[in-house]
Design a protein around this motif. Structure first.
Motif, short mmCIF file in Angstrom:
data_model
loop_
_atom_site.label_atom_id
_atom_site.label_comp_id
_atom_site.label_asym_id
_atom_site.label_seq_id
_atom_site.Cartn_x
_atom_site.Cartn_y
_atom_site.Cartn_z
N ASN A 47 0.84 -1.19 0.00
CA ASN A 47 0.00 0.00 0.00
C ASN A 47 0.88 1.25 0.00
O ASN A 47 2.02 1.24 0.46
CB ASN A 47 -0.87 0.00 1.26
CG ASN A 47 -2.12 0.83 1.11
OD1 ASN A 47 -2.99 0.49 0.33
ND2 ASN A 47 -2.22 1.91 1.86
N SER A 48 0.33 2.35 -0.52
CA SER A 48 1.01 3.64 -0.45
C SER A 48 -0.04 4.74 -0.38
O SER A 48 -1.04 4.70 -1.10
CB SER A 48 1.92 3.85 -1.66
OG SER A 48 2.44 5.16 -1.65
N ASN A 49 0.21 5.73 0.46
CA ASN A 49 -0.71 6.85 0.61
C ASN A 49 -0.12 8.15 0.08
O ASN A 49 -0.59 9.23 0.44
CB ASN A 49 -1.08 7.03 2.09
CG ASN A 49 -1.97 5.90 2.59
OD1 ASN A 49 -3.10 5.75 2.15
ND2 ASN A 49 -1.44 5.10 3.50
N HIS A 50 0.89 8.06 -0.78
CA HIS A 50 1.49 9.27 -1.33
C HIS A 50 0.48 9.97 -2.23
O HIS A 50 -0.08 9.39 -3.16
CB HIS A 50 2.77 8.92 -2.09
CG HIS A 50 3.90 8.58 -1.16
ND1 HIS A 50 4.01 7.35 -0.56
CD2 HIS A 50 4.94 9.34 -0.70
CE1 HIS A 50 5.09 7.34 0.22
NE2 HIS A 50 5.67 8.53 0.15
N ILE A 51 0.24 11.23 -1.92
CA ILE A 51 -0.92 11.93 -2.44
C ILE A 51 -0.89 12.11 -3.95
O ILE A 51 -1.88 11.83 -4.64
CB ILE A 51 -1.04 13.32 -1.74
CG1 ILE A 51 -1.30 13.12 -0.25
CG2 ILE A 51 -2.14 14.15 -2.37
CD1 ILE A 51 -1.23 14.41 0.55
N VAL A 52 0.23 12.58 -4.50
CA VAL A 52 0.25 12.96 -5.90
C VAL A 52 0.01 11.76 -6.81
O VAL A 52 -0.82 11.81 -7.73
CB VAL A 52 1.56 13.68 -6.26
CG1 VAL A 52 1.62 13.99 -7.75
CG2 VAL A 52 1.69 14.97 -5.45
N GLN B 150 -2.88 3.12 -5.52
CA GLN B 150 -1.90 2.75 -4.49
C GLN B 150 -2.57 2.28 -3.20
O GLN B 150 -1.90 1.66 -2.37
CB GLN B 150 -1.00 3.95 -4.18
CG GLN B 150 -0.15 4.39 -5.34
CD GLN B 150 0.72 5.58 -4.98
OE1 GLN B 150 1.91 5.57 -5.24
NE2 GLN B 150 0.14 6.61 -4.38
N ARG B 151 -3.84 2.57 -3.02
CA ARG B 151 -4.55 1.96 -1.89
C ARG B 151 -5.01 0.57 -2.34
O ARG B 151 -6.19 0.22 -2.32
CB ARG B 151 -5.72 2.85 -1.45
CG ARG B 151 -5.23 4.11 -0.74
CD ARG B 151 -6.31 4.80 0.06
NE ARG B 151 -5.71 5.79 0.95
CZ ARG B 151 -6.39 6.55 1.78
NH1 ARG B 151 -7.71 6.46 1.85
NH2 ARG B 151 -5.77 7.42 2.55
N HIS B 152 -4.00 -0.20 -2.71
CA HIS B 152 -4.23 -1.48 -3.35
C HIS B 152 -4.72 -2.53 -2.37
O HIS B 152 -5.38 -3.49 -2.76
CB HIS B 152 -2.93 -1.94 -4.02
CG HIS B 152 -3.16 -2.76 -5.24
ND1 HIS B 152 -3.85 -2.30 -6.34
CD2 HIS B 152 -2.81 -4.04 -5.54
CE1 HIS B 152 -3.90 -3.25 -7.25
NE2 HIS B 152 -3.29 -4.31 -6.80
N SER B 153 -4.39 -2.35 -1.12
CA SER B 153 -4.83 -3.31 -0.11
C SER B 153 -6.35 -3.34 -0.02
O SER B 153 -6.97 -4.41 0.00
CB SER B 153 -4.23 -2.94 1.25
OG SER B 153 -2.83 -3.05 1.21
N PHE C 269 -5.43 1.04 5.58
CA PHE C 269 -5.49 0.12 6.70
C PHE C 269 -4.14 0.11 7.41
O PHE C 269 -3.09 -0.03 6.76
CB PHE C 269 -5.83 -1.31 6.25
CG PHE C 269 -7.24 -1.47 5.77
CD1 PHE C 269 -8.28 -1.69 6.66
CD2 PHE C 269 -7.54 -1.40 4.41
CE1 PHE C 269 -9.58 -1.84 6.22
CE2 PHE C 269 -8.84 -1.54 3.96
CZ PHE C 269 -9.86 -1.77 4.87
N SER C 270 -4.16 0.25 8.70
CA SER C 270 -2.91 0.35 9.45
C SER C 270 -2.11 -0.94 9.40
O SER C 270 -0.89 -0.93 9.58
CB SER C 270 -3.20 0.72 10.91
OG SER C 270 -4.07 -0.23 11.51
N ASP C 271 -2.77 -2.09 9.16
CA ASP C 271 -2.05 -3.37 9.16
C ASP C 271 -1.61 -3.78 7.76
O ASP C 271 -1.07 -4.88 7.58
CB ASP C 271 -2.90 -4.47 9.78
CG ASP C 271 -4.21 -4.70 9.03
OD1 ASP C 271 -4.62 -3.81 8.25
OD2 ASP C 271 -4.83 -5.77 9.24
N SER C 272 -1.83 -2.94 6.75
CA SER C 272 -1.36 -3.28 5.40
C SER C 272 0.10 -2.89 5.26
O SER C 272 0.54 -1.87 5.80
CB SER C 272 -2.21 -2.57 4.34
OG SER C 272 -2.08 -1.17 4.46
N PRO C 273 0.90 -3.69 4.54
CA PRO C 273 2.32 -3.35 4.37
C PRO C 273 2.45 -2.08 3.54
O PRO C 273 1.75 -1.90 2.54
CB PRO C 273 2.89 -4.57 3.65
CG PRO C 273 1.72 -5.19 2.96
CD PRO C 273 0.54 -4.93 3.82
N GLN C 274 3.37 -1.21 3.96
CA GLN C 274 3.50 0.10 3.33
C GLN C 274 4.79 0.20 2.51
O GLN C 274 5.87 -0.17 2.98
CB GLN C 274 3.49 1.20 4.39
CG GLN C 274 2.21 1.27 5.21
CD GLN C 274 1.00 1.61 4.37
OE1 GLN C 274 1.01 2.60 3.64
NE2 GLN C 274 -0.05 0.81 4.49
#
Length: 388
Positions: free
Chosen positions: A290-295, A304-307, A323-328
């Protein structure tokens, strides 16, 4: 307040999602710059933005882990604004592609053709993500447009394989689109291209067989999607000659490789466990990086919110959650795919994260068989290092 008395939730990124439409405009900008100045640099905007500007902006702007409230999901998914943003990508994608093909076949020299190839490849490669978003919808228009978005990269079989193959087998050794720990991108690429093609054809053959129809029936979704490519490529060749076909084939190969490097990133080393009956557990957020990078999320419809996407495939992009338990991932996809092109750097960055995610348990990782012994020792040494 809405009719039920609940407060109407406002999406703070509502209008920012339309920034993704700047991507298919880039070849058009390239053509305008060429017409005005006679220079080809405008067609280099797409690769420069994808490989350099977006990663820099991801780094500078950072991440956003906020989620929409669950009570707002139905409101978000019923809002046609988000659907029309996705729809709008496709006419812009085709306009940029056709304009660039025309210039490449009639006016541009070698350097201009190369610039145009990369410009089209990255617009159409990102267009696969448009097809991905639409392919998960159940209405006939969205499904038709999904195939249309995939046609310029000749990857129409993705429509079938992704939805009915990858989502069923994700994070297992049987999935051609899930990369294995110790497997380089360059080793993964031919495996996923060939494996996904075979899988799509077999899935569609079985579906049609259940209906009493043969593989070559007109209702075959793979053949329908490929027919769109034949019409596009054939029409351009008829009008502009064989140089147009050569251009389209090369940009298709480059564009589809953009999809596959993202596939490589998304599930590297992750594995669903089997139960006592030998069945794989349900796909959970922990089975996708997962990734929460905005751009990058704005440009890629929050891919990127693939989880959350794999845990809930039919959830619309604007409602996907962290999700806090998804690998980042340590950075956004735009940065990670560049890292994937250089295997030693990729392994150095990602292998320790795979070990940490699986808490040092080698049996829980999806490992390439040829690297099993070496990686088993790596897991052991990593555990010893942590315990020490």
């Amino acid at each position: 307040m809405n009719s039920s008395g609940e407060a109407h939730w406002q999406d703070p990124k509502r209008y920012l999602w339309s920034l993704g439409l700047l991507v298919p405009l880039l070849p058009i900008f390239g053509a305008l710059i060429y017409v005005q100045t006679g220079q080809i640099w405008g067609w280099w905007l797409a690769p420069v933005i994808v490989y350099f500007i977006i990663p820099a902006l991801d780094y500078l702007i950072g991440t956003d882990r906020s989620n929409p409230p669950e009570s707002a999901v139905s409101q978000l998914e019923a809002d046609n604004y988000y659907k029309y943003i996705v729809y709008a990508y496709i006419p812009l994608q085709y306009a940029g592609t056709l304009i660039t093909v025309w210039f490449a076949a009639t006016e541009l020299g070698a350097l201009g053709i190369i610039a145009g190839l990369f410009s089209c490849a990255y617009v159409n490669g990102i267009g696969i993500n448009t097809g991905h978003e639409l392919g998960h919808k159940r209405d006939a228009l969205s499904q038709f447009l999904a195939k249309l978005a995939l046609a310029p990269v000749a990857y129409g079989h993705f429509y079938v394989e992704h939805n009915f193959g990858h989502h069923r087998r994700v994070a297992t050794p049987e999935d051609p689109a899930s990369s294995k720990m110790g497997e380089s991108f360059w080793r993964f690429l031919p495996r996923t291209v060939i494996g996904s093609l075979r899988s799509a054809c077999e899935i569609e053959r079985q579906r049609l067989d259940r209906k009493g129809l043969g593989f070559w029936h007109w209702r075959n979704d793979v053949l329908q999607a490929w027919a769109m490519t034949l019409i596009l490529f054939g029409g351009c060749t008829a009008v502009l000659g064989w140089p147009a076909l050569a251009f389209l084939v090369v940009q298709a190969a480059l564009g589809s490789s953009l999809l596959e490097v993202i596939n490589y990133v998304e599930h590297y080393g992750l594995l669903r466990e089997k139960d006592a009956n030998g069945r794989y557990e349900r796909c959970l957020p922990k089975h996708s990086w997962n990734s929460n990078h905005i751009v990058t999320n704005l440009v890629l419809y929050q891919l990127q919110r693939h989880s959350d996407h794999h845990a809930h495939p039919n959830r619309a992009f604007q409602a996907l959650r962290h999700f806090s338990d998804s690998p980042q991932l340590p950075s956004g996809y735009a940065s990670m795919m560049m890292l994937a092109y250089f295997p030693p750097l990729w392994f150095k960055v990602m292998d320790p994260r795979v070990v940490a995610h699986h808490r040092g348990e080698f049996a829980k990782a999806n490992v390439h068989p040829s690297k099993a012994e070496k990686l088993k020792m790596y897991f052991t040494s990593s555990q010893n290092g942590v315990s020490a």
